[in-house]
Enzyme design. Structure first.
Site, PDB file in Angstrom:
ATOM      1  N   PHE A 244     -25.344  31.154 -36.708  1.00 50.27           N
ATOM      2  CA  PHE A 244     -26.507  31.797 -37.297  1.00 50.27           C
ATOM      3  C   PHE A 244     -27.099  30.913 -38.395  1.00 50.27           C
ATOM      4  CE2 PHE A 244     -28.263  34.708 -40.590  1.00 50.27           C
ATOM      5  CZ  PHE A 244     -29.354  35.167 -39.859  1.00 50.27           C
ATOM      6  N   GLN A 245     -28.388  30.659 -38.302  1.00 55.07           N
ATOM      7  CA  GLN A 245     -29.147  29.836 -39.242  1.00 55.07           C
ATOM      8  C   GLN A 245     -28.607  28.411 -39.362  1.00 55.07           C
ATOM      9  OE1 GLN A 245     -29.785  32.043 -42.936  1.00 55.07           O
ATOM     10  NE2 GLN A 245     -31.641  32.938 -42.057  1.00 55.07           N
TER      11      GLN A 245
ATOM     12  N   LYS B 235     -21.108  25.155 -46.284  1.00 60.33           N
ATOM     13  CA  LYS B 235     -20.729  26.308 -47.097  1.00 60.33           C
ATOM     14  C   LYS B 235     -19.270  26.239 -47.523  1.00 60.33           C
ATOM     15  CE  LYS B 235     -21.429  31.301 -47.374  1.00 60.33           C
ATOM     16  NZ  LYS B 235     -21.963  32.499 -46.669  1.00 60.33           N
TER      17      LYS B 235
ATOM     18  N   MET C 115     -63.815  19.187 -44.046  1.00 62.21           N
ATOM     19  CA  MET C 115     -63.843  17.829 -43.523  1.00 62.21           C
ATOM     20  C   MET C 115     -63.929  17.832 -42.002  1.00 62.21           C
ATOM     21  SD  MET C 115     -64.061  14.709 -44.476  1.00 62.21           S
ATOM     22  CE  MET C 115     -63.342  14.337 -46.071  1.00 62.21           C
TER      23      MET C 115
END
Length: 632
Positions: A157-158, A207, A523
């Site tokens: 996850f992530q 982590k 632009m």
């Protein structure tokens, strides 16, 4: 995902086989040994977690401000961040805002900017800011959390391979899986970011490394055997450059953003005055040589001044200092400055002869190269006399008088954006910081703000990142609380990152935002007018005159806790700006509703030589005195 310290392509450029010209340009004695940045405190070993080591390392590195947004993988590091009294954390509303804020902080102060994000989407939201910092050589360190090392490669996850993603767009990218490596890696990251050619460095920390115990001590020993930035230029090359300068009849000092990174404004001014040569400053170098100086010709390139563009095209010598011959400066490269020899001084050897072959390459820090070049020039002229540049200056002064920057009244009678920006500059002055987004308002700001000091002007030049202005202004204001900071933004750019107004309001960061609202992607619309027969495909934004005004920028500013103004008439511009300057307790948003038909001139159309610069549509200057200048 790599777990080692793989050298990114940007760093590998310093390890490739050197050319003979580079060997002549970079004596080994000029190589700088790595030194741990920040305080020189000695900290005896103490047990702490990896996360505590992150915060303690930042403290020892002298970091006082960081911009970030917490998430699961970086959460362990946010806990000790709550306890430090030395580091101010600014909670942003989007990670891209954190990255641009770190850029603005670094550009305005000269210090390394720092941002923090979590893994996965948090880290990937930093990618644009990292690419932007890489293109414009901005020193910043991005710290990201990563899933536990045992989960890397499992599509946890992530999880995202942010090291792999950022290798091409950072100076270096680290993955830390061992808590004991944290102090060393962070010290190396700051050293890499700030030395040599500055740039962004990513530190991705797993982590489990954040929560593990480790023995913290300071300073760590740096391990950078392949990193050898050169500080001093080769004396022989400097002497040869000085000799060429004394022989040139049409020299131009072509100054890029590297002069600002080197804090070389004072020594540049001395070199310019000693040589008497005209000076042009690129988009990233505005302010390093004052606009008000008689020798300054303005900005070169696609939207440069006529004198600057002409001088480079007719030059017989380009003294190139910290510039990289970008395509927006050169136009069609084979037609650029066809008769000029090139002296090229840059701290990055990869830039030397990359786009234009250098006749005299000099690798090193401009802060030392420029004074040595000045002294070598003085020595040469004592022996052989100074070159006579009077004929060259007669031509250039004539062009300055004939083709000053200006604008014509708008045909629809609506407010001229150039007038607004010029008034902001006049009423605020050069001690302010001006930050631009990307597009027409960026070019007008470069043209009509008076740039008289370095680090006064911040913008996204190389990458051209819409949404840069507001968060970068926020970062600049944090680093320069005593200065007024203007974000001059377009209505398109403003809608990409205006959520950071909430960050500014809640953290008492009183930036002032001037939205140059022409209700379009300006632009792009200009190019559609000039090159697509006025077919305005998907460029109308419905924010200005006779539109639905979605969003209404005044209501939006109110919702974010800002002081807000709307200005639609020329007679109200000065009073509106003065009212905004009186507000210092919260951000300010001004909706300047301007004409959609205003265009940026001069302009070199894409795909043609700079000789074809236009001062208005289908109007090319008459090169009066060209023969005299070319044969002077």
């Amino acid at each position: 995902m790599s777990k080692g310290q793989s050298i990114s392509p940007a760093l590998m450029a310093h390890k490739r086989a050197e050319t003979s010209a580079e060997r002549r340009a970079t004596p080994d004695s000029a190589v700088v040994a790595p030194v741990v940045p920040g305080s020189q405190n000695v900290v005896e070993p103490i047990t702490m977690t990896g996360s505590q080591a992150v915060i303690r390392s930042l403290e020892e590195l002298g970091v006082t401000d960081v911009f970030g947004l917490p998430g699961g993988a970086i959460l362990p590091t946010y806990d000790p961040l709550l306890e430090t009294e030395k580091i101010n954390h600014v909670l942003v509303r989007h990670e891209q805002g954190a990255g641009h804020a770190a850029e603005g902080y670094a550009m305005a102060s000269g210090r390394v900017g720092v941002c923090i994000a979590t893994s996965g989407p948090g880290a990937t939201n930093l990618v644009t800011a990292l690419a932007d910092a890489n293109m414009d050589s901005i020193p910043m360190v991005a710290i990201t959390g990563q899933v536990a090392s045992t989960l890397i490669g499992s599509d946890a996850f992530q999880e995202a391979d942010i090291v792999g993603m950022t290798m091409p767009i950072t100076k270096h990218s680290y993955l830390v899986t061992n808590a004991q490596d944290i102090p060393r890696v962070l010290a190396e990251a700051f050293h890499l970011a700030a030395t040599g050619r500055p740039g962004p460095v990513l530190v991705d920390i797993a982590k489990d490394a954040q929560v593990a115990k480790m023995e913290f001590s300071w300073p760590p020993a740096l391990e950078l055997p392949g990193y050898r930035p050169v500080a001093r230029g080769h004396a022989k090359q400097i002497r040869e450059a000085a000799r060429m300068m004394t022989q040139a009849q049409r020299p131009v000092l072509y100054v890029g953003g590297g002069a600002i990174k080197a804090d070389a404004a004072e020594v540049l001014a001395e070199l310019a005055e000693v040589t008497g040569a005209p000076v042009v400053t690129t988009l990233t170098a505005r302010g390093v040589f004052p606009d008000s100086h008689d020798q300054h010709l303005g900005m070169p390139g696609m939207h440069g001044t006529v004198p600057a563009v002409y001088a480079m095209q007719q030059a017989d010598l380009l003294i190139t200092l910290g510039a990289r011959f970008d395509d927006r400066v050169t136009g069609v490269l084979p037609t650029f400055a066809p008769g000029a020899k090139v002296i090229h001084a840059d701290i990055d050897p990869a830039e030397i002869s990359k786009n234009r072959t250098a006749d005299v390459p000099i690798v090193g820090d401009l802060a030392s190269i420029i004074p040595e070049l000045t002294e070598a020039y003085r020595t040469e002229t004592q022996n052989g006399g100074e070159p006579d540049l009077s004929a060259w200056w007669r031509v250039l002064k004539g062009l300055k008088e004939s083709y000053p920057l200006g604008w014509t009244p708008t045909e629809d009678g609506h407010l001229a954006p150039q007038y607004v920006i010029q008034k902001i500059s006049e009423l605020t002055g050069p001690e302010a910081v001006y930050v631009a987004g990307v597009g027409q308002h960026q070019m007008w700001s470069s043209q009509f703000i008076q740039h008289d000091r370095p680090r006064q002007w911040l913008n996204s030049a190389g990458l051209g990142t819409m949404g840069f202005a507001v968060p970068a202004a926020m970062g600049a204001q944090v680093s320069q609380p005593q200065r007024t900071v203007w974000a001059i933004d377009g209505d398109g750019c403003f809608q990409m990152t205006n959520q950071e107004l909430a960050t500014c309001a809640l953290n008492n960061i009183p930036i002032k935002v001037a939205v140059i609202n022409n209700s379009s992607l300006g632009m792009v619309r200009q190019w559609q007018t000039l090159f697509y027969d006025g077919r305005y495909s998907h460029t109308h934004l419905n924010t200005g005159h006779e539109s639905r005004r979605i969003p209404d920028f005044v209501k939006l500013g109110d919702a974010y806790g800002c002081a807000t103004f709307r200005c639609e008439r020329e007679e109200d511009v000065e009073a509106t700006i003065k009212a905004a300057l009186e507000v210092n307790d919260r951000p300010v948003v001004i909706d300047f509703v301007v004409s959609a038909d205003a265009m940026v001139w001069p302009m070199v159309p894409s795909g043609v030589s700079n000789d074809q610069i236009q001062v208005a549509q289908n109007m090319t200057p008459e090169w009066v005195g060209e023969d005299e200048g070319a044969g002077a």
